[in-house]
Scaffold this active site. Structure first.
Site, mmCIF file in Angstrom:
data_model
loop_
_atom_site.group_PDB
_atom_site.id
_atom_site.type_symbol
_atom_site.label_atom_id
_atom_site.label_comp_id
_atom_site.label_asym_id
_atom_site.label_seq_id
_atom_site.Cartn_x
_atom_site.Cartn_y
_atom_site.Cartn_z
ATOM 1 N N HIS A 67 -2.410 -8.817 -0.481
ATOM 2 C CA HIS A 67 -1.945 -7.541 0.081
ATOM 3 C C HIS A 67 -1.615 -6.484 -0.969
ATOM 4 O O HIS A 67 -1.423 -5.320 -0.615
ATOM 5 C CB HIS A 67 -0.716 -7.767 0.962
ATOM 6 C CG HIS A 67 0.558 -7.923 0.188
ATOM 7 N ND1 HIS A 67 0.851 -9.064 -0.530
ATOM 8 C CD2 HIS A 67 1.577 -7.060 -0.012
ATOM 9 C CE1 HIS A 67 2.017 -8.893 -1.132
ATOM 10 N NE2 HIS A 67 2.475 -7.697 -0.838
ATOM 11 N N HIS B 160 -0.840 -1.138 -2.527
ATOM 12 C CA HIS B 160 -0.202 -2.009 -1.530
ATOM 13 C C HIS B 160 -0.887 -1.765 -0.197
ATOM 14 O O HIS B 160 -0.842 -0.657 0.333
ATOM 15 C CB HIS B 160 1.293 -1.695 -1.440
ATOM 16 C CG HIS B 160 2.074 -2.715 -0.709
ATOM 17 N ND1 HIS B 160 2.079 -2.816 0.663
ATOM 18 C CD2 HIS B 160 2.882 -3.706 -1.163
ATOM 19 C CE1 HIS B 160 2.870 -3.817 1.025
ATOM 20 N NE2 HIS B 160 3.359 -4.372 -0.066
#
Length: 175
Positions: free
Chosen positions: A82, A97
């Site tokens: 992620h 992110h």
């Protein structure tokens, strides 16, 4: 040995994605994904949206591949896929992110391509993600791009105003 051979053990098996063209001028951070840029203050997360991690922006993604926004070393490649950190060859520290609170998905819907310690060129693929899986988990899929060493620079400015292609100029860093 090329990047893909290093990633896939020298077997010559490249993934189904290629690098993207980039605008790699000094002080430019490219968009890691195709999509619509938004101001960091519009990111629905108090830590990122409040600028606590540094200045940057969000990109509402229209495709599920994240690319290196700068040329440099991958300083972090989270095992959940992620998030990635890259320190550019000229010292810009960038955090990518993917989505809000997606660490809790434990890697579901993510595929890691780049590994920590690798040197990547702007436009090399870092990983894949599936927005549908992120949304099915009840989460926002906005990709956040933050300059974590913001204090080292005079300004970090969002320059993209309309939809961007992956690899297009996104942020301008002023020394």
């Amino acid at each position: 040995m090329g990047l893909f051979d290093k990633l896939f053990g020298g077997k010559g098996k490249a993934p189904a994605i290629e690098s993207v063209a980039t605008e790699t001028a000094e002080g430019i951070v490219c968009s890691p994904v195709a999509g619509m840029p938004i101001a960091l203050s519009e990111v629905p997360d108090p830590v990122f949206g409040g600028g606590m991690m540094g200045k940057g922006c969000g990109v509402k993604p229209s495709a599920g591949v994240a690319y290196a926004p700068v040329t440099g070393e991958v300083t972090a490649a989270f095992p959940t896929g992620h998030a990635f950190g890259i320190k550019s060859d000229d010292g810009i520290e960038v955090l990518i992110h993917i989505g809000m609170d997606t660490v809790g998905m434990n890697g579901k819907g993510f595929e890691i391509i780049a590994k920590q310690g690798m040197h990547v060129k702007a436009g090399d693929p870092l990983g894949k993600f599936t927005s549908a899986d992120i949304k099915a988990a009840g989460l926002d899929d906005t990709v956040i791009v933050v300059i974590t060493n913001t204090d080292d620079y005079a300004d970090v400015e969002l320059t993209a105003k309309d939809a961007v292609a992956a690899g297009a100029a996104l942020l301008k860093i002023t020394k």
